[in-house]
Write a protein that holds these residues in place. Structure first.
Motif, PDB file in Angstrom:
ATOM      1  N   LEU A  79       0.825  -1.222   0.000  1.00 55.46           N
ATOM      2  CA  LEU A  79       0.000   0.000   0.000  1.00 55.46           C
ATOM      3  C   LEU A  79       0.859   1.273   0.000  1.00 55.46           C
ATOM      4  O   LEU A  79       2.085   1.222   0.110  1.00 55.46           O
ATOM      5  CB  LEU A  79      -0.952  -0.014   1.192  1.00 55.46           C
ATOM      6  CG  LEU A  79      -1.996  -1.145   1.206  1.00 55.46           C
ATOM      7  CD1 LEU A  79      -2.962  -0.966   2.368  1.00 55.46           C
ATOM      8  CD2 LEU A  79      -2.783  -1.222  -0.093  1.00 55.46           C
ATOM      9  N   SER A  80       0.160   2.426  -0.087  1.00 54.27           N
ATOM     10  CA  SER A  80       0.829   3.695  -0.408  1.00 54.27           C
ATOM     11  C   SER A  80       1.962   4.100   0.540  1.00 54.27           C
ATOM     12  O   SER A  80       3.037   4.492   0.080  1.00 54.27           O
ATOM     13  CB  SER A  80      -0.209   4.808  -0.466  1.00 54.27           C
ATOM     14  OG  SER A  80      -0.912   4.884   0.757  1.00 54.27           O
ATOM     15  N   SER A 119      -7.183   1.794  -7.009  1.00 53.40           N
ATOM     16  CA  SER A 119      -7.297   2.690  -5.847  1.00 53.40           C
ATOM     17  C   SER A 119      -7.482   4.125  -6.318  1.00 53.40           C
ATOM     18  O   SER A 119      -7.085   4.490  -7.431  1.00 53.40           O
ATOM     19  CB  SER A 119      -6.002   2.566  -5.033  1.00 53.40           C
ATOM     20  OG  SER A 119      -5.824   3.667  -4.177  1.00 53.40           O
ATOM     21  N   TYR A 144       2.904   3.843  -5.357  1.00 52.96           N
ATOM     22  CA  TYR A 144       1.704   2.998  -5.290  1.00 52.96           C
ATOM     23  C   TYR A 144       0.709   3.433  -6.377  1.00 52.96           C
ATOM     24  O   TYR A 144       0.179   2.594  -7.119  1.00 52.96           O
ATOM     25  CB  TYR A 144       1.092   3.151  -3.892  1.00 52.96           C
ATOM     26  CG  TYR A 144      -0.224   2.462  -3.656  1.00 52.96           C
ATOM     27  CD1 TYR A 144      -0.320   1.081  -3.652  1.00 52.96           C
ATOM     28  CD2 TYR A 144      -1.373   3.212  -3.386  1.00 52.96           C
ATOM     29  CE1 TYR A 144      -1.538   0.458  -3.391  1.00 52.96           C
ATOM     30  CE2 TYR A 144      -2.581   2.598  -3.118  1.00 52.96           C
ATOM     31  CZ  TYR A 144      -2.657   1.221  -3.123  1.00 52.96           C
ATOM     32  OH  TYR A 144      -3.860   0.607  -2.862  1.00 52.96           O
ATOM     33  N   GLY A 184      -1.073   1.825   4.660  1.00 50.82           N
ATOM     34  CA  GLY A 184      -1.774   2.773   3.785  1.00 50.82           C
ATOM     35  C   GLY A 184      -1.845   4.165   4.384  1.00 50.82           C
ATOM     36  O   GLY A 184      -1.536   4.371   5.570  1.00 50.82           O
ATOM     37  N   THR A 185      -2.295   5.125   3.570  1.00 46.93           N
ATOM     38  CA  THR A 185      -2.434   6.511   4.012  1.00 46.93           C
ATOM     39  C   THR A 185      -3.782   6.724   4.699  1.00 46.93           C
ATOM     40  O   THR A 185      -3.932   7.587   5.553  1.00 46.93           O
ATOM     41  CB  THR A 185      -2.296   7.437   2.781  1.00 46.93           C
ATOM     42  OG1 THR A 185      -1.016   7.175   2.208  1.00 46.93           O
ATOM     43  CG2 THR A 185      -2.415   8.900   3.135  1.00 46.93           C
ATOM     44  N   THR A 186      -4.769   5.919   4.305  1.00 46.22           N
ATOM     45  CA  THR A 186      -6.100   6.058   4.900  1.00 46.22           C
ATOM     46  C   THR A 186      -6.238   5.221   6.186  1.00 46.22           C
ATOM     47  O   THR A 186      -7.303   5.216   6.795  1.00 46.22           O
ATOM     48  CB  THR A 186      -7.191   5.632   3.885  1.00 46.22           C
ATOM     49  OG1 THR A 186      -6.923   4.291   3.476  1.00 46.22           O
ATOM     50  CG2 THR A 186      -7.206   6.551   2.672  1.00 46.22           C
ATOM     51  N   TRP A 280      -4.385  13.320  -3.308  1.00 43.22           N
ATOM     52  CA  TRP A 280      -5.547  12.499  -3.669  1.00 43.22           C
ATOM     53  C   TRP A 280      -6.840  13.321  -3.682  1.00 43.22           C
ATOM     54  O   TRP A 280      -6.911  14.388  -3.067  1.00 43.22           O
ATOM     55  CB  TRP A 280      -5.697  11.335  -2.677  1.00 43.22           C
ATOM     56  CG  TRP A 280      -4.637  10.277  -2.824  1.00 43.22           C
ATOM     57  CD1 TRP A 280      -3.685  10.196  -3.803  1.00 43.22           C
ATOM     58  CD2 TRP A 280      -4.417   9.153  -1.962  1.00 43.22           C
ATOM     59  NE1 TRP A 280      -2.891   9.092  -3.600  1.00 43.22           N
ATOM     60  CE2 TRP A 280      -3.315   8.432  -2.490  1.00 43.22           C
ATOM     61  CE3 TRP A 280      -5.041   8.678  -0.811  1.00 43.22           C
ATOM     62  CZ2 TRP A 280      -2.831   7.266  -1.893  1.00 43.22           C
ATOM     63  CZ3 TRP A 280      -4.558   7.512  -0.222  1.00 43.22           C
ATOM     64  CH2 TRP A 280      -3.476   6.815  -0.759  1.00 43.22           C
TER      65      TRP A 280
HETATM   66  C1  AKB Z   1      -3.869   3.387   0.943  1.00 45.41           C
HETATM   67  O1  AKB Z   1      -4.099   4.290   1.764  1.00 45.41           O
HETATM   68  O2  AKB Z   1      -2.761   3.180   0.449  1.00 45.41           O
HETATM   69  C2  AKB Z   1      -5.036   2.532   0.491  1.00 45.41           C
HETATM   70  C3  AKB Z   1      -5.666   3.068  -0.756  1.00 45.41           C
HETATM   71  C4  AKB Z   1      -6.466   4.303  -0.710  1.00 45.41           C
HETATM   72  O3  AKB Z   1      -5.536   2.479  -1.789  1.00 45.41           O
HETATM   73  N1  AKB Z   1      -6.001   2.433   1.519  1.00 45.41           N
END
Ligand code: AKB
Length: 319
Positions: A79-80, A119, A144, A184-186, A280
């Motif tokens: 992930l990111s 994503s 990512y 991940g970032t989220t 994003w």
């Molecule tokens: C992330 O934060 O890397 C993932 C995504 C938004 O793809 N949750």
């Protein structure tokens, strides 16, 4: 003929919930969970599990042939946040694993459907931030996001050139209580619930007003299954579908949690993931998924918060 479904990445945040839903639909013995780590007990107890590294294509081919696999869900990815720590390794894992799965689907016509997650990370700072359209400027600035955008192009290429039926969703940040996300970032939007229940306070790695598209896992699983069940003729997108759930900031989420835990406090200490989040979208236009698949999310912020807190409290009571 019965479907035999292979899930790669069954121990992950999506996989651990998707496997159980697929087993409900296709029967326990027909859904083969695989990962490089052990999944939760309900997956181990309810049907077949095997350790499988998707980068080992000989093992993958052997597995597909031996188990007469007809559908593959390839969920394994870096992930990111983690990808920014090790960009080249993340690129290699994310890209090579997808190509290996697409090649297997091209070589064995018994494999008639593939699912691969994209994503919101495919978008970048030059993309319109509000109601980001399906077709728009895409200049991702994270490794990512670059790998997801390239992956989407490969999916469409395999569909147009070889007729591989590969379907995909641009997931927003996914919020769930069964298995925590990783890297991940989220992820803050999952961590915050655990911290609220356990400590009554949380240190957030994003700024309080960072708005991001998010979705409760039950909606994400339904979006995935509904897309995979559509007749191919109904689909107009062969790269990856925008799907929307809810958009909120850390501050808005904290206020919602405070309705259940009044003393809950949050400190903000943004780290390198702030720049990722800033690149994003704030919200997603999913009108094409709505037209093609009848998609509509069910969980809003209050409903999701209620379920998350209830289920996480239950988990802590058990331990
Ligand atoms: C992330 O934060 O890397 C993932 C995504 C938004 O793809 N949750």
């Amino acid at each position: 003929m019965a479907e035999n479904v292979l899930v790669i990445g069954a121990a992950g945040q999506i996989g651990s919930e998707l496997v159980m839903e697929l087993r409900r639909i296709y029967g326990n013995e027909h859904v083969f969970a695989t990962d490089i780590k052990q999944p939760p007990a309900d997956i181990m107890d309810s049907g077949p599990f095997q350790f499988l590294d998707v980068m080992d294509d000989k093992h993958l081919i052997h597995f597909v042939v031996r188990n007469k696999i007809s559908q593959i869900y390839h969920l394994a990815a870096v992930l990111s946040g983690n990808a920014e720590r090790l960009p080249i390794q993340a690129w290699n894992i994310n890209m090579e694993s997808l190509i290996k799965v697409l090649e297997v689907a091209r070589m064995f016509e018994e494999v008639h459907k593939v699912f691969w997650p994209s994503s919101i990370a495919v978008f970048g700072p030059t993309t319109p931030k509000e109601n980001t359209p399906q077709l728009t400027v895409m200049e991702p600035t994270t490794v990512y996001g670059i790998s997801k955008l390239a992956g989407e192009r490969w999916c469409e290429y395999y569909y147009r050139r070889y007729g591989v039926d590969v379907r995909s969703i641009r997931y927003p940040g996914l919020i769930s209580y069964k298995t925590e996300a990783g890297g991940g970032t989220t992820d803050y939007a999952v961590e915050i619930f655990y911290a609220a229940v356990k400590n009554g306070s949380y240190t957030c790695f994003l700024n309080k007003d960072t708005r991001l598209p998010m979705m409760f896992m039950a909606d994400a699983i339904r979006a995935t299954i509904e897309l995979m069940e559509q007749p191919l003729e109904k689909l107009s997108i062969h790269s990856s579908y925008n799907v929307a759930g809810i958009s909120f900031t850390p501050d808005e989420l904290a206020s919602e949690i405070r309705k259940h835990i009044p003393g809950f406090t949050v400190n903000y200490k943004p780290d390198f993931r702030q720049a990722i989040a800033d690149s994003w979208p704030h919200s997603i236009d999913d009108s094409i998924a709505r037209q093609n698949n009848g998609w509509k999310h069910e969980y809003d912020l209050p409903r999701m918060t209620e379920v998350m807190l209830r289920e996480i409290r239950k988990k802590f009571q058990k331990n």
